[in-house]
Design a protein around this motif. Structure first.
Motif, PDB file in Angstrom:
ATOM      1  N   SER A 132      -0.300   3.159   5.351  1.00  0.00           N
ATOM      2  CA  SER A 132      -0.976   3.770   4.195  1.00  0.00           C
ATOM      3  C   SER A 132      -2.452   3.390   4.179  1.00  0.00           C
ATOM      4  CB  SER A 132      -0.283   3.397   2.883  1.00  0.00           C
ATOM      5  OG  SER A 132       0.028   2.052   2.852  1.00  0.00           O
ATOM      6  N   ILE A 133      -2.774   2.173   4.659  1.00  0.00           N
ATOM      7  CA  ILE A 133      -4.196   1.798   4.710  1.00  0.00           C
ATOM      8  C   ILE A 133      -4.925   2.646   5.752  1.00  0.00           C
ATOM      9  CG2 ILE A 133      -5.789  -0.065   5.302  1.00  0.00           C
ATOM     10  CD1 ILE A 133      -3.762  -1.966   3.976  1.00  0.00           C
ATOM     11  N   ILE A 134      -4.243   2.920   6.864  1.00  0.00           N
ATOM     12  CA  ILE A 134      -4.861   3.776   7.888  1.00  0.00           C
ATOM     13  C   ILE A 134      -5.120   5.172   7.320  1.00  0.00           C
ATOM     14  CG2 ILE A 134      -4.369   5.005  10.062  1.00  0.00           C
ATOM     15  CD1 ILE A 134      -3.059   2.405  11.042  1.00  0.00           C
ATOM     16  N   LEU A 135      -4.124   5.676   6.576  1.00  0.00           N
ATOM     17  CA  LEU A 135      -4.294   6.996   5.951  1.00  0.00           C
ATOM     18  C   LEU A 135      -5.496   6.982   5.013  1.00  0.00           C
ATOM     19  CD1 LEU A 135      -2.956   9.801   5.727  1.00  0.00           C
ATOM     20  CD2 LEU A 135      -1.665   8.944   3.798  1.00  0.00           C
ATOM     21  N   GLY A 154      -3.199   7.974   0.670  1.00  0.00           N
ATOM     22  CA  GLY A 154      -3.008   6.629   1.206  1.00  0.00           C
ATOM     23  C   GLY A 154      -2.941   5.601   0.100  1.00  0.00           C
ATOM     24  N   LEU A 155      -3.882   5.679  -0.817  1.00  0.00           N
ATOM     25  CA  LEU A 155      -3.912   4.743  -1.941  1.00  0.00           C
ATOM     26  C   LEU A 155      -2.655   4.898  -2.800  1.00  0.00           C
ATOM     27  CD1 LEU A 155      -5.617   2.704  -3.562  1.00  0.00           C
ATOM     28  CD2 LEU A 155      -6.522   4.639  -4.843  1.00  0.00           C
ATOM     29  N   PHE A 156      -2.312   6.143  -3.084  1.00  0.00           N
ATOM     30  CA  PHE A 156      -1.149   6.427  -3.932  1.00  0.00           C
ATOM     31  C   PHE A 156       0.130   5.867  -3.312  1.00  0.00           C
ATOM     32  CE2 PHE A 156       2.327   9.414  -4.934  1.00  0.00           C
ATOM     33  CZ  PHE A 156       2.368   9.260  -6.309  1.00  0.00           C
ATOM     34  N   ILE A 157       0.309   6.125  -2.017  1.00  0.00           N
ATOM     35  CA  ILE A 157       1.519   5.658  -1.335  1.00  0.00           C
ATOM     36  C   ILE A 157       1.565   4.132  -1.346  1.00  0.00           C
ATOM     37  CG2 ILE A 157       2.663   5.561   0.909  1.00  0.00           C
ATOM     38  CD1 ILE A 157       1.611   8.426   1.389  1.00  0.00           C
ATOM     39  N   TYR A 158       0.409   3.511  -1.146  1.00  0.00           N
ATOM     40  CA  TYR A 158       0.362   2.053  -1.153  1.00  0.00           C
ATOM     41  C   TYR A 158       0.806   1.513  -2.511  1.00  0.00           C
ATOM     42  CZ  TYR A 158      -1.218  -2.660  -0.156  1.00  0.00           C
ATOM     43  OH  TYR A 158      -1.250  -4.009   0.058  1.00  0.00           O
ATOM     44  N   VAL A 159       0.223   2.075  -3.569  1.00  0.00           N
ATOM     45  CA  VAL A 159       0.532   1.592  -4.917  1.00  0.00           C
ATOM     46  C   VAL A 159       2.014   1.793  -5.233  1.00  0.00           C
ATOM     47  CG1 VAL A 159       0.091   2.005  -7.367  1.00  0.00           C
ATOM     48  CG2 VAL A 159      -1.795   1.973  -5.765  1.00  0.00           C
ATOM     49  N   PHE A 187       8.357  -3.910   1.432  1.00  0.00           N
ATOM     50  CA  PHE A 187       7.102  -3.252   1.808  1.00  0.00           C
ATOM     51  C   PHE A 187       6.580  -3.957   3.051  1.00  0.00           C
ATOM     52  CE2 PHE A 187       2.799  -1.692  -0.065  1.00  0.00           C
ATOM     53  CZ  PHE A 187       2.727  -0.760   0.955  1.00  0.00           C
ATOM     54  N   THR A 188       6.987  -3.450   4.206  1.00  0.00           N
ATOM     55  CA  THR A 188       6.654  -4.140   5.458  1.00  0.00           C
ATOM     56  C   THR A 188       5.162  -4.010   5.763  1.00  0.00           C
ATOM     57  OG1 THR A 188       7.145  -2.126   6.672  1.00  0.00           O
ATOM     58  CG2 THR A 188       8.913  -3.732   6.462  1.00  0.00           C
ATOM     59  N   SER A 189       4.685  -4.927   6.578  1.00  0.00           N
ATOM     60  CA  SER A 189       3.256  -4.894   6.920  1.00  0.00           C
ATOM     61  C   SER A 189       2.934  -3.620   7.697  1.00  0.00           C
ATOM     62  CB  SER A 189       2.883  -6.125   7.738  1.00  0.00           C
ATOM     63  OG  SER A 189       3.764  -6.253   8.826  1.00  0.00           O
ATOM     64  N   ARG A 190       3.955  -3.090   8.408  1.00  0.00           N
ATOM     65  CA  ARG A 190       3.725  -1.858   9.163  1.00  0.00           C
ATOM     66  C   ARG A 190       3.466  -0.678   8.221  1.00  0.00           C
ATOM     67  NH1 ARG A 190       7.047   1.940  11.279  1.00  0.00           N
ATOM     68  NH2 ARG A 190       6.193   3.141  13.018  1.00  0.00           N
TER      69      ARG A 190
END
Lengths: 443, 193
Positions: A23-26, A410-415, A15-18
């Motif tokens: 996902s945080i930007i989304l 965004g939240l979903f993709i992050y999780v 899970f790269t910082s990019r």
């Protein structure tokens, strides 16, 4: 085949910082759009408020303000529209996670081998269940009285014979009440989450220890989950979604929601697999497995249409007031174009797009059809909730409706990505891993 | 009545008998690499990947299915529109007798679609595979109907050198026996029946 030799190399998703940032930007863009949307509605509300006060001032001595169903709580849109959107999105994204867990359990119980290669993707998606539960509970707790007129009614505490007494709501009150809503919903979802934890633990342990015990135990737990899930999911849908129109009922409603759950979950599994493959992971996931995922998408589009039509046809034919009101508000109001768009996006277009064999094996066409399915089913749930909470005059598609799904996504993709990075991408000691790696759907 | 000629009728073939499907596939792959054309394979059960190994194109039955389905769909709609709206408009449950009754047509149109697809494909399948009444089945060797697998080559298109090469490949891949067939029907006069 004996002469094919495949070696499964273990790999882990990084899970790269990019991708974290993306996902945080989304999420951030979604929140910003939602806030702008909320302010727009607020501005509109205050404008409407000043207008209606003048109208009321002129007409107040003649008639009392008429109480219309749906818009009875207030003329102000804002809290209701916000919570209705929260309900749509928290329910919709929870469906992905629950559907993915259902997919894992289903494959254990059916003794299916083909999907073992994408099992970890489904497990990763099911990691969203607790987050989804929290968001859903916040919605129900703070927005419940805005969304459910039976909850509102319960607070009034009317007895038989009093003015405004509602026989139907009173009859349903043993089920549709505050306790059931605030205890039942979290309880059901927590039970599912417990099964998720158990299945995940067994799966991770299997990776390090191997052997058939984990597989057998997983199958047993999956069978228990499917039975419990079947009942609790139905009750959850009655309690949370169908009760938006509390005077109305439909027996096939939960099956229709189940179809929504399954088709969207399979689409999301498919999307994450395509994403991982595009990043160079999961090269062993062949187009054969994508083909079967595509088949599931195709089949459950048809299944959704079947249950949808079964519901529509009976109500249309019987033409009983208390039933037909559900479609009346959706067909003969500003929801009409959305009502038909829903049918086209969830049945006709994906049906034709995914019919060809090659379309199901090609990631691009899967992405196109899948996107239509995902947006379409968001619209489907929107159409389940909005007419009953806001009514045709107050509902709309604005920045709030655009921003909130983005924030949730965004939240979903992050999780999900976080969960994917926590375990190996292949369940390497699963007894059917080789069957899945060399899987072939045939000509 | 009418009788299709079978594909092995009046042909001179060489065929090898196997008792293992992976040996058969290995043979097919090796033989085709050498540029020798396989006439056909005969197996008592479906062998996975045999069609891809033989380089057979994918079936076009699916396209036929779509066309049959579309035909059935149109016929069903026509039936419903004609009987329910034009010929004898019926009042069922107070529903209007025009295109508004479209939802009630869906089950009938669906069934017509399925019916036409199923019948169309069943007949097409029998026709395409020459499985009509009175057609002789392609049986080179009775063992192909039980537990052995056959690979056949057209011996007319091969010279002696290729035949020797073919023999070597077959033997290398564990063939049980190699036979010649010259247009004689196996069930009536087959030596290996």
């Amino acid at each position: 085949m004996g002469h094919h030799h495949i070696e499964i190399k273990q790999e882990k998703f990084e899970f790269t910082s990019r991708s974290k940032m993306l996902s945080i930007i989304l999420l951030a863009v979604g929140i910003i759009l939602s806030v702008i949307g909320v302010y727009q509605i607020k501005a509109n509300d205050s404008k409407v408020a000043t207008e209606t006060t003048t109208v009321h001032a002129e007409a107040s001595h003649e008639t009392a303000a008429p109480v219309a169903h749906g818009g009875e709580h207030s003329e102000q849109l804002l809290p209701t529209r916000f919570w209705a959107n929260m309900l749509v999105n928290s329910y919709y994204f929870l469906l992905f996670a629950v559907g993915a867990l259902f997919f894992v359990a289903l494959n254990y119980v059916a003794n299916a081998g083909w999907a073992v290669m994408v099992k970890r993707v489904a497990e990763g998606i099911s990691a969203y269940i607790p987050i989804g539960l929290i968001l859903l509970f916040i919605t129900l707790y703070f927005g419940g009285t805005q969304l459910y007129h039976w909850l509102h009614y319960e607070h009034e505490g009317l007895k038989e014979g009093m003015e405004g007494y509602d026989k139907i709501l009173a009859g349903k009150s043993p089920f549709l009440n505050t306790k059931f809503l605030f205890l039942g919903v979290p309880l059901f979802i927590l039970i599912w989450y417990c099964f998720r934890i158990i299945l995940r633990r067994l799966s991770i342990k299997e990776d390090s220890e191997g052997g058939l015990t984990f597989f057998r135990r997983s199958t047993r737990f999956s069978a228990a989950f499917l039975v419990i899930f079947g009942f609790s999911f139905s009750m959850l849908v009655w309690l949370m979604i169908m009760s938006v129109d509390a005077h109305w009922y439909s027996t096939i409603y939960t099956i229709n929601n189940f179809a929504v759950m399954f088709v969207t979950a399979v689409t999301v599994i498919c999307f994450f697999t395509i994403y991982l493959k595009s990043k160079g992971y999961m090269e062993l996931v062949s187009s054969e497995i994508m083909h079967d995922l595509g088949k599931f998408m195709f089949a459950f589009c048809i299944f959704w249409a079947y249950t949808w039509l079964a519901q529509y046809l009976l109500i249309w034919y019987a033409n009983i007031h208390e039933e037909v009101v559900y479609f009346q508000v959706r067909l003969h109001s500003s929801f009409r174009p959305l009502f038909f768009t829903n049918l086209f996006m969830n049945f006709f277009i994906p049906f034709l797009l995914l019919m060809m064999r090659n379309a199901k094996r090609n990631p691009k066409s899967l992405l196109v059809a899948g996107s239509i399915i995902l947006v379409g089913h968001w619209l489907d749930i929107y159409l389940m909730i909005m007419p009953g909470t806001l009514g045709s005059a107050s509902a709309g598609l604005g920045l709030l409706e655009l921003g909130m799904p983005m924030a949730f996504a965004g939240l979903f993709i992050y999780v999900v990505k976080y969960s994917l990075s926590k375990a190996n991408l292949y369940a390497i000691n699963h007894p059917y891993i080789m069957e899945s790696a060399t899987y072939d759907v045939g000509p | 009545m009418f009788c299709f000629s079978t594909s092995i009728n009046k042909r001179n073939l060489i065929y090898g008998v196997f008792d293992d499907d992976s040996n058969l596939i290995n043979t097919v792959e090796e033989v085709r690499e050498k540029g020798i054309e396989v006439f056909d394979c005969y197996t008592p059960f479906p062998v996975h990947h045999l069609d891809t190994a033989m380089g057979i194109n994918r079936t076009r039955l699916t396209i036929a299915a779509f066309l049959c389905g579309t035909t059935g769909f149109c016929l069903g709609l026509l039936l419903q529109f004609y009987t329910m709206i034009f010929d004898w408009p019926m009042n069922i449950g107070g529903k209007p007798s025009d295109y508004h009754m479209l939802p009630s047509m869906v089950p009938v149109v669906f069934e017509c679609t399925v019916l036409c697809t199923a019948y169309g494909l069943a007949f097409l399948f029998f026709f395409r595979n020459k499985m009509g009444h009175g057609v002789r089945p392609d049986i080179l060797d009775l063992r192909q109907t039980d537990d052995h697998l056959l690979i056949a080559f057209d011996s007319d298109t091969m010279d002696q050198a290729t035949k020797t090469e073919l023999n070597a490949i077959l033997t290398k891949n564990g063939v049980l026996s190699i036979h010649e067939y010259s247009g004689q029907y196996a069930i009536e006069g087959g030596a290996h029946a």
